[in-house]
Every structure is written in C-alpha cells, then in structure tokens.
Design an enzyme around this catalytic site. Structure first.
Site, PDB file in Angstrom:
ATOM      1  N   HIS A   3      58.494 -14.464 -64.163  1.00  0.00           N
ATOM      2  CA  HIS A   3      57.414 -13.680 -63.546  1.00  0.00           C
ATOM      3  C   HIS A   3      56.169 -13.740 -64.420  1.00  0.00           C
ATOM      4  O   HIS A   3      56.223 -14.124 -65.595  1.00  0.00           O
ATOM      5  CB  HIS A   3      57.841 -12.219 -63.374  1.00  0.00           C
ATOM      6  CG  HIS A   3      58.058 -11.501 -64.688  1.00  0.00           C
ATOM      7  ND1 HIS A   3      59.135 -11.757 -65.506  1.00  0.00           N
ATOM      8  CD2 HIS A   3      57.312 -10.566 -65.329  1.00  0.00           C
ATOM      9  CE1 HIS A   3      59.064 -11.012 -66.591  1.00  0.00           C
ATOM     10  NE2 HIS A   3      57.959 -10.282 -66.519  1.00  0.00           N
ATOM     11  N   ASP A  57      53.165 -10.816 -65.417  1.00  0.00           N
ATOM     12  CA  ASP A  57      53.152  -9.358 -65.342  1.00  0.00           C
ATOM     13  C   ASP A  57      52.180  -8.848 -64.280  1.00  0.00           C
ATOM     14  O   ASP A  57      51.002  -9.263 -64.227  1.00  0.00           O
ATOM     15  CB  ASP A  57      52.805  -8.758 -66.712  1.00  0.00           C
ATOM     16  CG  ASP A  57      53.964  -8.944 -67.698  1.00  0.00           C
ATOM     17  OD1 ASP A  57      55.123  -8.996 -67.248  1.00  0.00           O
ATOM     18  OD2 ASP A  57      53.689  -9.046 -68.912  1.00  0.00           O
ATOM     19  N   HIS A 103      56.814 -15.895 -67.531  1.00  0.00           N
ATOM     20  CA  HIS A 103      57.717 -15.719 -68.665  1.00  0.00           C
ATOM     21  C   HIS A 103      59.038 -15.111 -68.223  1.00  0.00           C
ATOM     22  O   HIS A 103      59.156 -14.593 -67.110  1.00  0.00           O
ATOM     23  CB  HIS A 103      57.068 -14.885 -69.773  1.00  0.00           C
ATOM     24  CG  HIS A 103      56.690 -13.497 -69.360  1.00  0.00           C
ATOM     25  ND1 HIS A 103      55.532 -13.217 -68.661  1.00  0.00           N
ATOM     26  CD2 HIS A 103      57.316 -12.318 -69.515  1.00  0.00           C
ATOM     27  CE1 HIS A 103      55.459 -11.920 -68.435  1.00  0.00           C
ATOM     28  NE2 HIS A 103      56.540 -11.340 -68.922  1.00  0.00           N
ATOM     29  N   ARG A 127      55.397  -2.845 -75.512  1.00  0.00           N
ATOM     30  CA  ARG A 127      54.525  -3.703 -74.693  1.00  0.00           C
ATOM     31  C   ARG A 127      53.275  -2.963 -74.241  1.00  0.00           C
ATOM     32  O   ARG A 127      53.361  -1.844 -73.744  1.00  0.00           O
ATOM     33  CB  ARG A 127      55.303  -4.185 -73.468  1.00  0.00           C
ATOM     34  CG  ARG A 127      54.538  -5.194 -72.629  1.00  0.00           C
ATOM     35  CD  ARG A 127      55.329  -5.621 -71.419  1.00  0.00           C
ATOM     36  NE  ARG A 127      54.818  -4.967 -70.224  1.00  0.00           N
ATOM     37  CZ  ARG A 127      55.151  -5.302 -68.980  1.00  0.00           C
ATOM     38  NH1 ARG A 127      56.003  -6.292 -68.772  1.00  0.00           N
ATOM     39  NH2 ARG A 127      54.655  -4.673 -67.957  1.00  0.00           N
TER      40      ARG A 127
HETATM   41  C1  SIN Z   1      58.477  -8.710 -70.150  1.00  0.00           C
HETATM   42  O1  SIN Z   1      58.757  -9.278 -69.108  1.00  0.00           O
HETATM   43  O2  SIN Z   1      57.370  -8.233 -70.340  1.00  0.00           O
HETATM   44  C2  SIN Z   1      59.528  -8.605 -71.232  1.00  0.00           C
HETATM   45  C3  SIN Z   1      59.613  -9.801 -72.073  1.00  0.00           C
HETATM   46  C4  SIN Z   1      60.650  -9.654 -73.153  1.00  0.00           C
HETATM   47  O3  SIN Z   1      61.235  -8.571 -73.322  1.00  0.00           O
HETATM   48  O4  SIN Z   1      60.885 -10.635 -73.856  1.00  0.00           O
END
Ligand code: SIN
Length: 295
Positions: free
Chosen positions: A111, A113, A268, A283
């Site tokens: 995905h 974000d 990612h 995050r």
């Molecule tokens: C995310 O999708 O923002 C998480 C990525 C992660 O935890 O490595």
C-alpha cells in the site's frame, strides 16, 4: 532511475550511500534530534525525491523530536481510524507483542499511506523503538520505475484513467481490521471507511515531473466508471508488475533507525516474519497535495 549507476550528487550537510537499484539511501551527518539548516532541509527533500527512501541510523529521538524532524518537510497529518499515541495526536504507535501470533500484521499488504484521502500524504517518517533481532523488515517498491517499464501502449491507456481509492478493505465495517484483533493497535473500523476518492492512475511527481504509477493493492479498488470485478484483472497485473524484485527496496531495521519515505512514488509492506519478538515503531505522516497528471 537507477540510483546506483549515477555518481552521487553533492548534498549540503550530509552524505548519502545508495542502497538498491530501485532507490533507498543511507544518510549520514544528520542528528535528527537537532534543528536542521534550511539548505540541508532543501537538499534532504531533493534526496528524498531522488532516492524515494532516506534512512538515518542510530538516532535517539523522543516523540516530540521525531515530529519536529518530520515537520521540516511539511505539516503533519493525523491518521484516521487509528487512535494516536497518548499526548501526540499526529503520531501512531505500531506495536506487535512477542506473544501475538497473527496471520496479519499492521501494514502487511502492499500500500501507499492514506491514498483514500483527497490529498494523500507526501511522506511518512517511521522510527524503530524496538525491532526484532531478525525479521520485521519493510519493503518498498518504486512506482516511477514500474511506470517507466510498461509498454508505451499501456502507458498511454493508463494516462487516461482515473482510479477510485477507498479504505473499505481495511477500515470499513467488513474490512480486514474488523475481523483481526491486532490487539496492541488501537484501530477503529467505521462506515466512514466506505467513502471513495478519485485519483489519476498516473500522477506526476510535483517536484521532479516524473510519472508515477499511482495504484496500490489495499486502497486502489477500481477504475472510475467500472466495477471492482471489471477492474481487478488490470489492477492485479499492475500491482504484480509493480512488485517485481528489481523495483524493490528492503530495509533491515535496528533500534534507533529513522526512515523517511516519499509516499507519492512508492508502495510499501511490513514483512510478517518475526513471531516471538516484539516490534515497536512510531509513525508520523506529512501532509501532501492533490495528485495531478501532467503530460
Ligand atoms: C506502515 O505501513 O506504515 C507500517 C510499516 C512498518 O511497520 O514497517
């Protein structure tokens, strides 16, 4: 763009070591806990657009310091459907405990974000507070390279298409997170997750002018004026194409690693291979603009 084949450009205040042909670069010379000079911020922004992912190792950051670092690149944007870290409305904590043996982990499918928003975030800044001794890596794929590698005929077709994005498969009442109790995360599914947002299938990077294949497995659910069933064959092909190994970047985290990625030009995925170990990541996301296509 192949980062490894080009001589590294000079940056003011830091050095970069490219990681993969698809992008990613380790940045040295920056203490993210301290204020950063405007010309260095300008060059970090340029490096981010060029390499898609910047990695700063061995950083010691409080949540406030991480937010201050991310704010160098724009205002922060809160994440809907997930309760933020107490006292930090713009920050979420991604946690999986050692005894959680889940089939699904947060962020475990490809995905970008928040592409279900009218103005999806331009970047994400993720900080490893605790990482497994092995496993728990994150993968990215470079959606500029993915677009460039398509045939001119398919590129032309895609340049004329609009894609509908929605959070429904994750955060809608029947979404993945409704069934799966990621008990250490504070996720709230709701009807609001059913809303749809139109974006161009090919977007232009606002800083470099590069074309980006702007789709992802989780939120890009169908083409405009088509059903999900009708759209699935082409969207599935485009997603499988995007995730070819040569477009991928892989980051092995360790405690204190800070990553900043360009959410406009990448997808990612958090790899789910660390059962038995605790993983804790903070995050924040940086506000973006409305995606546009410029021929
Ligand atoms: C995310 O999708 O923002 C998480 C990525 C992660 O935890 O490595």
């Amino acid at each position: 763009m192949s980062a490894v084949l080009k001589p590294a450009p000079a940056y003011r205040g830091f050095d970069v070591a490219p990681l993969c042909g698809a992008g990613g670069a380790e940045v040295t010379g920056i203490d993210a806990a301290r204020p950063i000079a405007p010309e260095t911020v300008a060059d970090l922004r340029r490096a981010l657009a060029e390499h898609c992912l910047l990695i700063l190792r061995d950083q010691e950051l409080t949540p406030d310091q991480q937010k201050a670092f991310a704010r160098h690149f724009g205002p922060l944007s809160a994440t809907p459907f997930i309760k933020p870290l107490d006292g930090h409305p713009e920050m979420m904590r991604i946690v999986r405990e050692a005894d959680e043996k889940k089939k699904l982990n947060f962020g475990g499918r490809w995905h970008s974000d928040l592409t279900f928003a009218a103005e999806p975030v331009m970047g994400t800044c993720l900080y490893a507070r605790e990482s497994p001794p092995v496993g728990g890596d994150t993968l990215w794929c470079n959606q500029m390279q993915a677009f460039d590698a398509l045939s001119p005929g398919l590129q032309r077709v895609l340049e004329g298409l609009t894609v509908m994005h929605s959070a429904k498969r994750s955060y809608g009442p029947q979404g993945t997170y409704a069934d799966d109790d990621l008990k250490s995360m504070r996720i709230e599914v709701s009807e609001a997750g059913l809303a749809e947002q139109a974006h161009p299938c090919v977007r232009t990077h606002p800083e470099t002018g590069r074309k980006i294949l702007f789709i992802n497995w989780v939120y890009a659910i169908r083409f405009a004026d088509m059903t999900e069933e009708e759209s699935a064959p082409l969207l599935d092909f485009l997603n499988r194409h995007s995730q070819r190994p040569e477009f991928q970047i892989r980051l092995r985290w360790r405690r204190g690693t800070l990553a900043l990625w360009d959410n406009r030009s990448t997808q990612h995925l958090a790899v789910n291979d660390y059962a038995g170990y605790r993983r804790v990541m903070d995050r924040v996301t940086i506000a973006g603009d409305k995606p546009f296509y410029r021929p």
